[in-house]
Write a protein that holds these residues in place. Sequence first.
Motif, PDB file in Angstrom:
ATOM      1  N   GLN A 350     -12.914  32.122  19.628  1.00 54.41           N
ATOM      2  CA  GLN A 350     -12.480  33.428  18.450  1.00 54.41           C
ATOM      3  C   GLN A 350     -13.978  33.797  18.469  1.00 54.41           C
ATOM      4  OE1 GLN A 350     -10.774  31.116  18.746  1.00 54.41           O
ATOM      5  NE2 GLN A 350      -8.150  31.388  17.609  1.00 54.41           N
ATOM      6  N   TRP A 351     -14.840  32.820  18.444  1.00 53.45           N
ATOM      7  CA  TRP A 351     -15.796  33.208  17.717  1.00 53.45           C
ATOM      8  C   TRP A 351     -17.334  33.307  19.169  1.00 53.45           C
ATOM      9  CZ3 TRP A 351     -15.330  34.345  12.540  1.00 53.45           C
ATOM     10  CH2 TRP A 351     -14.242  33.268  12.064  1.00 53.45           C
ATOM     11  N   ARG A 352     -17.653  35.002  18.703  1.00 49.92           N
ATOM     12  CA  ARG A 352     -18.966  35.315  19.111  1.00 49.92           C
ATOM     13  C   ARG A 352     -20.156  34.743  18.049  1.00 49.92           C
ATOM     14  NH1 ARG A 352     -22.738  39.641  19.612  1.00 49.92           N
ATOM     15  NH2 ARG A 352     -20.977  41.093  18.583  1.00 49.92           N
ATOM     16  N   LEU A 353     -21.092  33.967  18.874  1.00 51.94           N
ATOM     17  CA  LEU A 353     -22.409  33.037  17.659  1.00 51.94           C
ATOM     18  C   LEU A 353     -23.502  34.154  17.703  1.00 51.94           C
ATOM     19  CD1 LEU A 353     -23.394  31.252  16.018  1.00 51.94           C
ATOM     20  CD2 LEU A 353     -24.365  30.251  17.940  1.00 51.94           C
ATOM     21  N   LEU A 354     -23.941  34.876  16.286  1.00 48.20           N
ATOM     22  CA  LEU A 354     -25.083  35.728  16.353  1.00 48.20           C
ATOM     23  C   LEU A 354     -25.940  35.302  16.374  1.00 48.20           C
ATOM     24  CD1 LEU A 354     -22.895  38.120  13.940  1.00 48.20           C
ATOM     25  CD2 LEU A 354     -22.840  38.517  16.639  1.00 48.20           C
ATOM     26  N   ASP A 355     -25.984  34.486  15.169  1.00 49.12           N
ATOM     27  CA  ASP A 355     -27.653  33.458  15.005  1.00 49.12           C
ATOM     28  C   ASP A 355     -26.939  31.896  14.711  1.00 49.12           C
ATOM     29  OD1 ASP A 355     -29.394  33.346  14.462  1.00 49.12           O
ATOM     30  OD2 ASP A 355     -29.942  34.304  12.493  1.00 49.12           O
ATOM     31  N   ALA A 356     -27.949  30.972  14.932  1.00 45.49           N
ATOM     32  CA  ALA A 356     -27.677  30.008  14.397  1.00 45.49           C
ATOM     33  C   ALA A 356     -29.946  29.086  14.224  1.00 45.49           C
ATOM     34  CB  ALA A 356     -27.224  29.167  15.477  1.00 45.49           C
ATOM     35  N   TYR A 357     -29.288  28.286  12.795  1.00 48.64           N
ATOM     36  CA  TYR A 357     -31.302  27.469  12.935  1.00 48.64           C
ATOM     37  C   TYR A 357     -31.090  26.687  11.853  1.00 48.64           C
ATOM     38  CZ  TYR A 357     -30.504  31.153   8.531  1.00 48.64           C
ATOM     39  OH  TYR A 357     -30.028  32.214   7.549  1.00 48.64           O
ATOM     40  N   VAL A 358     -31.617  25.866  12.008  1.00 52.14           N
ATOM     41  CA  VAL A 358     -31.877  25.014  11.100  1.00 52.14           C
ATOM     42  C   VAL A 358     -32.950  24.958   9.878  1.00 52.14           C
ATOM     43  CG1 VAL A 358     -31.913  22.428  10.445  1.00 52.14           C
ATOM     44  CG2 VAL A 358     -31.299  23.163  12.580  1.00 52.14           C
ATOM     45  N   ARG A 359     -32.977  25.344   9.096  1.00 52.75           N
ATOM     46  CA  ARG A 359     -33.806  25.228   8.043  1.00 52.75           C
ATOM     47  C   ARG A 359     -34.710  24.277   7.683  1.00 52.75           C
ATOM     48  NH1 ARG A 359     -33.408  29.588   2.611  1.00 52.75           N
ATOM     49  NH2 ARG A 359     -34.413  28.230   1.242  1.00 52.75           N
ATOM     50  N   GLN A 360     -35.223  24.636   7.917  1.00 51.77           N
ATOM     51  CA  GLN A 360     -36.280  23.626   8.251  1.00 51.77           C
ATOM     52  C   GLN A 360     -37.646  23.288   6.780  1.00 51.77           C
ATOM     53  OE1 GLN A 360     -37.879  22.178  12.239  1.00 51.77           O
ATOM     54  NE2 GLN A 360     -35.565  20.941  12.559  1.00 51.77           N
ATOM     55  N   GLU A 361     -38.302  24.440   7.439  1.00 49.40           N
ATOM     56  CA  GLU A 361     -39.571  25.105   6.872  1.00 49.40           C
ATOM     57  C   GLU A 361     -39.242  24.070   5.211  1.00 49.40           C
ATOM     58  OE1 GLU A 361     -37.613  28.864   6.197  1.00 49.40           O
ATOM     59  OE2 GLU A 361     -38.393  26.815   7.764  1.00 49.40           O
ATOM     60  N   ASP A 362     -39.218  23.994   4.371  1.00 56.65           N
ATOM     61  CA  ASP A 362     -39.314  24.659   2.613  1.00 56.65           C
ATOM     62  C   ASP A 362     -37.864  23.157   2.128  1.00 56.65           C
ATOM     63  OD1 ASP A 362     -36.258  26.766   3.167  1.00 56.65           O
ATOM     64  OD2 ASP A 362     -36.979  26.937   1.382  1.00 56.65           O
ATOM     65  N   THR A 363     -37.156  22.583   2.675  1.00 55.73           N
ATOM     66  CA  THR A 363     -36.345  21.586   2.886  1.00 55.73           C
ATOM     67  C   THR A 363     -36.142  20.150   2.719  1.00 55.73           C
ATOM     68  OG1 THR A 363     -34.962  21.867   4.975  1.00 55.73           O
ATOM     69  CG2 THR A 363     -34.353  23.427   3.136  1.00 55.73           C
ATOM     70  N   LEU A 364     -37.711  20.416   3.473  1.00 53.36           N
ATOM     71  CA  LEU A 364     -37.898  18.299   3.544  1.00 53.36           C
ATOM     72  C   LEU A 364     -37.935  17.689   2.974  1.00 53.36           C
ATOM     73  CD1 LEU A 364     -40.878  19.024   6.767  1.00 53.36           C
ATOM     74  CD2 LEU A 364     -38.168  19.344   6.569  1.00 53.36           C
ATOM     75  N   HIS A 365     -37.995  18.040   0.899  1.00 51.09           N
ATOM     76  CA  HIS A 365     -38.154  17.530   0.271  1.00 51.09           C
ATOM     77  C   HIS A 365     -36.832  17.201  -0.844  1.00 51.09           C
ATOM     78  CE1 HIS A 365     -38.148  21.730  -0.755  1.00 51.09           C
ATOM     79  NE2 HIS A 365     -38.485  21.285  -2.178  1.00 51.09           N
ATOM     80  N   ILE A 366     -36.074  17.782   0.055  1.00 49.86           N
ATOM     81  CA  ILE A 366     -34.771  17.487  -1.067  1.00 49.86           C
ATOM     82  C   ILE A 366     -33.239  16.630  -0.573  1.00 49.86           C
ATOM     83  CG2 ILE A 366     -32.874  19.152  -1.663  1.00 49.86           C
ATOM     84  CD1 ILE A 366     -33.890  21.618  -1.167  1.00 49.86           C
ATOM     85  N   SER A 367     -33.544  16.827   0.778  1.00 48.85           N
ATOM     86  CA  SER A 367     -33.031  15.392   0.756  1.00 48.85           C
ATOM     87  C   SER A 367     -32.799  14.982   2.632  1.00 48.85           C
ATOM     88  CB  SER A 367     -31.301  15.944   1.413  1.00 48.85           C
ATOM     89  OG  SER A 367     -30.498  15.727   2.439  1.00 48.85           O
ATOM     90  N   ASP A 368     -32.107  13.746   2.883  1.00 41.54           N
ATOM     91  CA  ASP A 368     -32.726  13.264   4.522  1.00 41.54           C
ATOM     92  C   ASP A 368     -32.519  14.057   5.610  1.00 41.54           C
ATOM     93  OD1 ASP A 368     -30.071  12.591   3.419  1.00 41.54           O
ATOM     94  OD2 ASP A 368     -30.519  10.508   4.472  1.00 41.54           O
ATOM     95  N   HIS A 369     -31.377  15.116   4.798  1.00 37.22           N
ATOM     96  CA  HIS A 369     -30.701  15.931   6.104  1.00 37.22           C
ATOM     97  C   HIS A 369     -30.695  17.563   6.073  1.00 37.22           C
ATOM     98  CE1 HIS A 369     -27.565  13.045   7.752  1.00 37.22           C
ATOM     99  NE2 HIS A 369     -27.784  12.789   6.787  1.00 37.22           N
ATOM    100  N   LEU A 370     -31.169  18.646   6.611  1.00 35.38           N
ATOM    101  CA  LEU A 370     -31.536  19.046   6.583  1.00 35.38           C
ATOM    102  C   LEU A 370     -30.059  20.647   6.996  1.00 35.38           C
ATOM    103  CD1 LEU A 370     -35.005  19.781   9.396  1.00 35.38           C
ATOM    104  CD2 LEU A 370     -34.243  18.922   6.256  1.00 35.38           C
TER     105      LEU A 370
END
Length: 383
Positions: A350-370
Amino acid sequence: MPARILSVVAKSLLALVLVCAIVIGVLWYRAYWPGETEVASVQCTQDAPAWTTQSPLKVMSYNVQYMASKNYVFFYDIDVDDPERIAAVENANKIVASYPAEEDVHWTLEQVAEVIRSEDPDIVLLQEINGADDSRTHYVDQVRELISKLPSDMYPCQSESPYWKAEFIFHPNVLGPVNMKLLTLSRYRITHSVRHQLPRIARNFVLKPFYFQRAVLESHIATDQGQTLALLNTHFDAWGEGTDVMRRQIARTARILHRLDTENTPWILGGDLNLLPPDNNRQRASIHAAGTGDYNEIPELGPLYERYRGIPSLEQLTSEDSSAWYTHFPNDPTVAGPDRTIDYLFYSDQWRLLDAYVRQEDTLHISDHLPLIGVYSFESPAP
């Protein structure tokens, strides 16, 4: 040694063994042992709105690694019997740790809150968030503290369910209570939530209640059309290589999704699946060559990609820019950056995807996942 002293020592040892057995028995009896399906906790304000189906829906999935930061190499991150790995830890000016310092927990909570504030998703699916009764993170109520750092009206509804909970864990790197949860935050009214128990790794009878109880948290969101949509939050097993537990967890999840399809309920599934994608073993080959992970040769995630659309898509995962879709940055100091995809968002027809991304650039220091983000529009209301 006189016979009397030997007798006293023997009786003392026997008494100690009996006391330990009683303590373990009580803890075992009181341990968290969920059923196959249970009602999950929901908290909503009275004025929480329904989702307007003409509006886009932004969903973020994020494994926050119990707010431990990226300042450590934990005892389960590497082979501690490998001298080369230990040397790499020392060269990185880190230590092999059992748990983070309390100041790092509070710092990470602020960083996660900032990611949520800046992304402003409608739905947040968090994995590995700890309760106030978890000794590893200094009894910080991470749910309460995280919400306190967000605008007061940002998420009027929340649902949570534990998947590692015990009053005492006897592992030498824990030696205390644990309470790790799935947490779903929603801008819209949650009508109800259900916890589905995932298949467990085979353990002996004594250890079973003290191990992870992996789950799917299914939360239903009210809409302006009178029906609900389902948001599913999960975290699959992390040490399933060489067993069939991952295949069984996929099969259990697929049955939940099939039921929702049969009911014509729109759904989005997100979480840390701890599985590599079916990308012709590209990621698996590089990870095995580096000695930084062990995954089964046949990707268990295949059936989900065969039936449903996912973020990332198979086209993205096999493109020249596939690294933009890496969601995991291991704490192993021999790994210089994100090197694999193990977090996903799947969604119904039922869904249409409008946008998708992994937020990488400023989250590498927070967790071992993004953080993994998907933005959707509702395509076809149920008849």
